[in-house]
Design a protein around this motif. Sequence first.
Motif, PDB file in Angstrom:
ATOM      1  N   ALA C 157       0.874  -1.178   0.000  1.00 43.31           N
ATOM      2  CA  ALA C 157       0.000   0.000   0.000  1.00 43.31           C
ATOM      3  C   ALA C 157       0.903   1.218   0.000  1.00 43.31           C
ATOM      4  N   GLY C 161      -1.042   4.015   4.020  1.00 44.13           N
ATOM      5  CA  GLY C 161      -2.268   3.609   3.355  1.00 44.13           C
ATOM      6  C   GLY C 161      -2.899   2.350   3.914  1.00 44.13           C
ATOM      7  N   PRO C 167      -2.473   8.893   7.440  1.00 44.00           N
ATOM      8  CA  PRO C 167      -1.696   9.337   6.273  1.00 44.00           C
ATOM      9  C   PRO C 167      -0.387   9.981   6.726  1.00 44.00           C
TER      10      PRO C 167
END
Lengths: 333, 793, 176
Positions: C157, C161, C167
């Motif tokens: 990812a 993610g 984030p």
Amino acid sequence: MNDLLLTGLLMLIKLGMILAVLLTMAAYLVLAERKLLARMQRRYGPNRVGFGGMLQPLADLIKLLTKEDFLPAQADKWLFLLAPGLAAVTALLAFAVVPFAPPLELFGRQLPMVVCDLNVGILYFFGLSSLAVYGVALGGWASNSKYALLGALRAMGQMLSYELAMGLSIVPVILMARSFSLTEIVQAQASLPFALTNPLAFGIFFIAALAESKRTPFDLPEAENELVAGFHTEYSGMRFGLFFVGEYLNLVVLGAIITSLFLGGWHGPLLPPIIWFLGKVLAVAFVFIWIRGTLPRLRYDQLMAFGWKALLPLALVNLLATGGILLWLGGAS
Amino acid sequence: MPTLIIDNQSVTVPEGTNVLEAAQQLGIVVPHFCYHEALGAVGACRVCAMLFIDGPVKGMQMSCMVEAKDGMVVSTEAPEAVAYRSQVIEWLMLNHPHDCPVCDEGGECQLQDMTVASGHSVRRYSGKKRTYQNQDLGPFIAHEMNRCIQCYRCVRTYQDYCGGTDYGVLGANQRLYFGRFRDGPLESPFAGNLVDICPTGVLTNKPYRFTSRFWDLQEALSVCPHCSLGCAVIPGARFRELQRVRAGVNPEVNGWFICDRGRFGYDYVNHPDRPRTPLLHGEELPWSEALEALQQRLSELIDRHGSDSIALLGSGRASLESNYLLRRLGEQLGTAAPVYGSHAARDRAARAVTDLAAKLSASLAEVRSSDLLLVMGADPLAEGPMLALAIRQAVRNGGRVMLCDPRPVELPCSAEHLPCQPQELPQLLRILAAGENLPANLQPLADALQQAKRPVLIGGSDLLGAEGSAALLAAAQKLNSAERPCRTMILLPETNSFGAALLAGDGPDFDQLLNDMDSGRIKALLCLEADPLTDCPDRKRLLQGLEQLEFLAVLDHLPSLTAKKADLLLPTTAVAEGAGTLVNNEGRMQAFAQVFSPGEPLRFTGQGGHPPRNFSSTTPGALPCQAWAVLAELCGLPVNLAEIRRELAAKEPRLAGLPELSAEGPGQRVLPGNGASSSVPPAVATADESLQLLVCETLYGSEPLSALSAPLDPVCPHPYVLLQELDAARLGIAADDLVQLTAGGQQLALPARLSSRMAEGLVIVPRLRGTELESFYPGQPPLPCRVEKVSTP
Amino acid sequence: MNLWRDIKGTFQPFWITLRYLFKRPVTISYPEQKRTLPPRYRARMILTRDPDGEERCVACHLCSAACPVDCISMQAAERADGRRHAAWFRINFARCIYCGLCAEACPTLAIQMSSEYELGNRDLLKLVWEKEDLLVDHGGKDPDYHFYRHTGIGVVAPRGGNNDELPPVDIKTNLP
């Protein structure tokens, strides 16, 4: 001249047969022991070679013969090589005085069914069984390994202790048979075996014989969980095989001696004497195996204490009692 | 000397020790992240908490922040302290990623150890984890910011200790970020220390990335062979390959850190072209036959031409023991004493340094605590990088640095630069030695010397030469007094230059050997880990001499030019593959232990895939032997290092203590020499008006071992020529112009760089191995040269 | 001293062994007769794959560290996407004692034990298995576990993610 040749020939045939029977018996006793022990432990035992494992002794022989004959670097070479032979040969020689059947009438002559009917057969047997310990002691010492040496020391101590009781337990038998010759001892039991007339001597001799043969519960010289393999730790291949053969020959010989001294030798109703003799020997061997399958090993101090504190006094008491009774009976007769 | 009780044990520590160090003295393992012996304590990580039961302070305190005082009773095992520490670990682990299996730090990770020790195993906090973007920090350091626990060790190392300016802490609050302003290689030549210093896997070794686990490495205490300082290092090898080097601890020399040249210059050991089998005229042969051939050829030549026809060449790369055994072999064969060093001027300079009364020489620890450092003709970053770091520590402690150098010497600290011509340096030192007044432009220097309490004179043997070095020693002797100790440190060209020069004594040097070769008297040459074809400044004459030889035997572990020309090549082991002793530039004997046995790295034999599927009882490429063992065999001595050391110590009284030396510990100084050569040399005539070409070493690319190391390739400079701005303006040259350099019968086209801080009338080129600049040699007087502009880029 | 007990203790076993002599042996004659293994029997190891069909093994060396007989060796390598994997992975089943410590040590559930136990061979080299021989095309007992979905270093990812991650932080903001 012709007569001498014939005697010699008959002698050779007899010797050959005895040798063949003895060695085969020793080999198959190994198999029988493994099978019986297995069945007592609810296993099959060897069952791969031949029908039901019947060729296992042959396979073992081939294996042992083809294995490397290993000589430890620091070993005493000649003693190391000599020891297994000594163990096997003394066992074989001891059989020379065992009568296994009544004398046979053949070609108009009396053929004694014994290799050599010595008039001091018992003493000869004791002499050889004392020699047998040399095989073990020298093998263990020559290996230059601590396990082997410990095993050899144990073997010597054990044999010394038990030989005494063993010898004393036989004296009543000699007293009763009034002979040192095994043939005459067997003849003396024609009516009643000494095992019944003197059960205590039989018991002492049986236990001492177990100890002599280094079998459970007296297998301290090769106690595998303490000493790896005891006196034959460093042996491999056919030299180990010779120790092995010696051990089982010893089993047969002791069976034969017990049969001759206490179980009436070849005497028995109905069946031919040789069958009676073999049957009794095998029965003794079975009991030996049975004991191995049942009893655990003794501790060394227990073994010594039992030998010196129990068996020896008992044997002495038995000797005195038997002598007294015989004197009393002898006085009467 | 306060006495305090920690965990029911009493300990007395020096004044100023903190409680954490006191506990460590008792052998108590105290968890800590931000505290480091070299960096000190800041009390940021909160895991060294202890319960102070009695004494001047009470309650839960950070042990690194509390100075040990009399009457303190401290417990590390109090339930409150244990609970406190495990809670701190749990907080630190809140945002730590779940990636130990793919992290290179795994197995040598302090955070991992502390987490396991504290018993934390399940994350009770159910919130999400904080993440960061990573940066590309260049070829040496891999960055994985998610693993950071904000202990500030990296910043304190990089900025405070090493003087780097391009890495630091950014952001605020929960968003602290340790990195550069933007992606790019870390500029400091000590950046590799971040790998050792980071207690988790934020900053890891990039060339070593995903190579091995710590527990699989074969490690041993060793000495760095990449300059004459002799820093303690711990090389790690696996699968017959030297895979990394980490800093060892030697408080007297490097402290806790090493430079990037030492850390990433290890790959020469794994060089694919390395000689690995004995070769006779290019044909492989077993060792026994090779030694027999060597002995036979030598005795044959002795029979035919006399023992004078054999010459032996040792080097500063070979260990003390093998250099000694070479001399011993010479004695047995009846040849002249071996020549130590293929560069006569450097050899002479090293011998001048060796003569010094060793009590005058400064260790790096003394440099770190000095208050005035006079750097005369030395470029520490190039010739001994850890010296630059030691100088920085002196400056951090309030010391002052004055540089007299024709080159624009860079240091990771503030320094006063006094440009001077190369030939002025010995002059200057002569004045100092004579106690005369310095010229007016150097008045600040005179004043500083007046006030200094512990000055250290630092020189570089390449620029000073034998005369300059002797003058420096004489100056130090003059300035030294009971109340004001003055020490010297002279950087030598090779790792064991001191030891080789000490063994050389009054023996012949390479110029004499060249003369003998010219005259045709020398018929055979035996080189011990020496590469005269690359190192001898007079290559033409040497080549002619080599042509006349009947037999050239080389013992070496590098694919050198001389090794390629050898009639008989005997492969030897690198430092990490053997044991021995090196003597560093201050005269400190340091033993190194064997890390691993030589062999062709599995990486090559397996070609990246799995290793070959076959059984073999021989290790491929395992033939190289330790040079001292080969020579002992040739001498007919027992191959026993301890015995050789005993013999050597008995023969060389200055090396007493060698037999007791072990790879552990700080090493031992050689005994002082007689200092005979401190006679002041005569003045040299000043050079004429034309431009002078000065050849110098650089941080990367000049040192022979690290030049063969692949991880350093990305940072090796490209050839260039450095001009003083005023000279360049006179010649109409701008920066980056392509210029033609004519010197010593050679013409080279090189890009120009300009500097305002160097002496006028000089042209400087770095000696870069494997480039066209290899044909210029440092350690020589400047060459007259011409520079012309060719084109602008 | 209980003499009667001792005598009984000495002779009773003879009866037991004699009885056993005539009982049917319990031996299973192995190559002809095979016993049914328990479903979770653990014999030789396998290398499983993650839900995306990629190798789960990240060559972390924990199995080789845990192995008491040192029969596992490997070399880690990095793929272009930053994924750590085994360049080669070798186990010497001639040395393996099937203790399962490798599977216990495996942090990515890559190593699991399969019930295949018949590995006997007369050629030792055939007992040296490589990664290709060990890899299977399923996820074993925990088919949904995906190590890289939990690591938080952005391999399968983008960084930050994964489900349990915020984030990436903006380090240039001044907001509290």
